[in-house]
Every structure is written in structure tokens, then in C-alpha cells.
Design an enzyme around this catalytic site. Structure first.
Site, PDB file in Angstrom:
ATOM      1  N   LYS A  53       0.835  -1.201   0.000  1.00  0.00           N
ATOM      2  CA  LYS A  53       0.000   0.000   0.000  1.00  0.00           C
ATOM      3  C   LYS A  53       0.874   1.257   0.000  1.00  0.00           C
ATOM      4  CE  LYS A  53      -3.828  -2.378   2.261  1.00  0.00           C
ATOM      5  NZ  LYS A  53      -4.524  -2.763   3.481  1.00  0.00           N
ATOM      6  N   GLN A  97      -4.812  -1.268   9.677  1.00  0.00           N
ATOM      7  CA  GLN A  97      -4.699  -2.616   9.105  1.00  0.00           C
ATOM      8  C   GLN A  97      -5.304  -3.637  10.059  1.00  0.00           C
ATOM      9  OE1 GLN A  97      -3.656  -3.182   6.026  1.00  0.00           O
ATOM     10  NE2 GLN A  97      -3.776  -5.399   6.130  1.00  0.00           N
ATOM     11  N   ASP A 120     -11.083   3.120   3.981  1.00  0.00           N
ATOM     12  CA  ASP A 120     -11.340   1.679   3.989  1.00  0.00           C
ATOM     13  C   ASP A 120     -12.843   1.388   3.932  1.00  0.00           C
ATOM     14  OD1 ASP A 120      -9.684  -0.473   4.026  1.00  0.00           O
ATOM     15  OD2 ASP A 120      -9.483  -0.587   6.199  1.00  0.00           O
TER      16      ASP A 120
HETATM   17  N1  GUN Z   1      -6.611  -6.673   6.142  1.00  0.00           N
HETATM   18  C1  GUN Z   1      -6.736  -7.376   4.988  1.00  0.00           C
HETATM   19  N2  GUN Z   1      -7.324  -6.620   4.041  1.00  0.00           N
HETATM   20  C2  GUN Z   1      -7.581  -5.418   4.602  1.00  0.00           C
HETATM   21  C3  GUN Z   1      -8.198  -4.220   4.132  1.00  0.00           C
HETATM   22  O1  GUN Z   1      -8.652  -4.091   2.971  1.00  0.00           O
HETATM   23  N3  GUN Z   1      -8.282  -3.213   5.041  1.00  0.00           N
HETATM   24  C4  GUN Z   1      -7.826  -3.334   6.300  1.00  0.00           C
HETATM   25  N4  GUN Z   1      -7.962  -2.300   7.122  1.00  0.00           N
HETATM   26  N5  GUN Z   1      -7.257  -4.422   6.774  1.00  0.00           N
HETATM   27  C5  GUN Z   1      -7.140  -5.458   5.919  1.00  0.00           C
END
Ligand code: GUN
Length: 283
Positions: A53, A97, A120
Site C-alpha cells: 500500500k 490494518q 477503507d
Molecule cells: N486486512 C486485509 N485486508 C484489509 C483491508 O482491505 N483493510 C484493512 N484495514 N485491513 C485489511
């Protein structure tokens, strides 16, 4: 012949467009859009996702930052970081995350993120707005899946879509998006009975159950669209929730890797740009 839904290619096209827009923003003397990720603990899969990311946000010209917190950080300390990010006018997007360590209540943390920075799409306000078809931020993987189907002109109107998995990150929001797009949606999960029959009766199957090679070639048919959201590392190989033999049998399938994963990150960058634009429009 099966058509591969090439998420890597489509995500590159989306990222090119975002990079162009970011460059126009900065050339006009504005600061770049910015994304901050909060990572608590050292789950290796989360580390990998967060690194991707960050790398991709930087590659499109955004400012990206990771706040790394120790595994034993208290819930209050995580909340303090979130509040500071909410108040920081130079931060457009915040992503915490998941999963978080067990002693931290995920709901309390997600609820604390400002809905206008929740790139998100997990805050209850954003979930509710999506539900009533007035979306603000759409959760990244579901948004990426719909974009991929659209890119390949797969019209879901009137189609029977089966979503396997009911998570807040993927299953529920993708079922909602497919419903808004006029598919007839069934949401299946680990307790669903007669899954084989449901799969047989479907035109589109989105698999987000979190079990490697859960769907086998014998369960799918040639007219179907298969979307594999799973990502697992087994003996140094990356596999999805669908046995790759099944991809070959259907009309369209997303590979793992290079299918849904890159689309998730492209959607995150789109949401960050959207958060930036919304914040600047207010001024
Ligand atoms: N963990 C795995 N995929 C994601 C996601 O798209 N967002 C977040 N916040 N955590 C994740």
C-alpha cells in the site's frame, strides 16, 4: 476458453489515471493527497500488505506514512493516534490494518476513525450509506471487484450471484454492491447447507471464505464468472480460495495472485484521492 480477469493490468491503468490527477494537483502548488496506515503488531501478511500500500501510494505521487505500533500497545494508545490523525489537516486517508491484536476491540478502533477519512469504508456511517445506496467510501476489495467486472463488460443485471463469506471487509459489502447493480444475490457462509447446489445455480461466484483451494473444478460450470478473493501462502506458493483447475473451466476468472489483490490497492488510492478532494472542496 476461459478469460482471465487481469487485475494487475486494470489496476495499472487506474493507477496511471490517479498519478496523472495527483500530478495536476501538485503542479498547481497544492500538497499531495496523503494516506496514513496504522499497523499494530507484526503479523507477516499484514506487513506485506501495508508495504504494498505504501509503495503504490508513493508511486502515484501521494504522501504515505505507516505508524507502526508494538503488539502490546493499549487500545487507548491506538485511539490517541487515531484522534491525532483525525485532527491533522494534512492527513486525508486513514487505514487501520486488520486484524488487530486480540486485546484491542476492532469496533472501538474503527468507530473512532473520522468517517470523512475512512478510506477503507469500514466506519458504521460508511457501511450504512453503502447499504442505502448513497455511498461515500466503498470498502476497497468490493469496490475493486465491481470495477474489474465492469472493465470486462460483465453485466451483472439479472444474474444470479453467489457470495461465499460474510466478512465486513468483503462478503457483506460485495453482496450489497452486487444487489445495487441489480444482480440476484445469495450470501453464503461457513454454516450454509447445500453449497454445491447454490454454486451450480449461480452465474457469478465470489469466493471470500478464507480457506485455500476451497472451491474445486468439479463444482463449477463453463458459463460462470469466478472471483477469487482468497490469498494464502502455502509452501512458498500463493494460492486463493479456488483451486486453479477451476479457473480453466469457467468463462471468466480472477487469478491469484494478480487478480483481486491489486484492485484492492487501486481502490484504496482512489478513495484517498476522493478524501483529499472532499476535504479541499470544503475550504
Ligand atoms: N486486512 C486485509 N485486508 C484489509 C483491508 O482491505 N483493510 C484493512 N484495514 N485491513 C485489511
Amino acid at each position: 476458453m476461459s478469460t482471465r480477469l487481469d487485475g494487475l493490468h486494470v489496476s495499472k491503468e487506474i493507477r496511471k489515471q490517479i498519478a496523472q490527477e495527483v500530478s495536476e494537483i501538485t503542479m498547481q502548488g497544492n500538497r499531495a493527497p496523503s494516506l496514513t496506515v496504522v499497523l499494530v503488531g507484526n503479523d507477516p501478511a499484514s506487513e506485506t500488505y501495508v508495504n504494498s500500500k505504501m509503495k503504490q501510494a508513493s508511486a502515484v505521487g501521494m504522501t504515505s506514512k505507516t505508524i507502526r505500533l508494538e503488539e502490546d500497545t493499549s487500545e487507548d494508545d491506538v485511539l490517541r493516534h487515531i484522534h491525532a490523525l483525525n485532527d491533522d489537516a494534512d492527513v486525508d486517508g486513514i487505514l487501520v490494518q486488520l486484524p488487530l491484536p486480540k486485546h484491542i476491540n476492532e469496533d472501538i478502533i474503527v468507530d473512532a476513525i473520522s468517517p470523512s477519512k475512512d478510506v477503507d469504508g469500514l466506519h458504521p456511517l460508511n457501511v450504512g450509506l453503502l447499504e442505502i445506496n448513497r455511498p461515500q467510501f466503498i470498502s476497497c476489495t468490493p469496490k475493486g471487484i465491481m470495477r474489474l467486472l465492469d472493465w470486462y463488460h460483465i453485466d451483472v443485471t439479472g444474474k444470479r450471484a453467489l457470495v461465499i463469506g460474510r466478512s465486513r471487509l468483503v462478503g457483506k459489502p460485495v453482496a450489497t454492491l452486487l444487489t445495487h447493480a441489480n444482480a440476484t444475490v445469495t450470501l453464503a457462509h461457513s454454516r450454509t447447507q447445500n453449497l454445491d447446489t447454490l454454486i451450480q445455480e449461480s452465474d457469478i461466484v465470489v469466493v471470500a471464505i478464507g480457506q485455500p483451494n476451497f472451491i474445486k473444478a468439479s463444482q463449477v460450470q463453463s458459463h460462470q464468472v469466478l472471483v477469487d478473493v482468497g490469498i494464502h501462502r502455502i509452501d512458498g506458493m500463493i494460492v486463493g480460495d479456488v483451486d486453479p483447475e477451476a479457473y480453466k473451466k469457467v468463462a471468466y476468472a480472477t487469478p491469484v495472485p494478480k487478480g483481486v489483490g491489486p484492485m484492492t490497492i487501486a481502490s484504496l488510492l482512489e478513495n484517498t484521492l476522493q478524501a483529499y478532494r472532499a476535504q479541499h472542496a470544503q475550504k
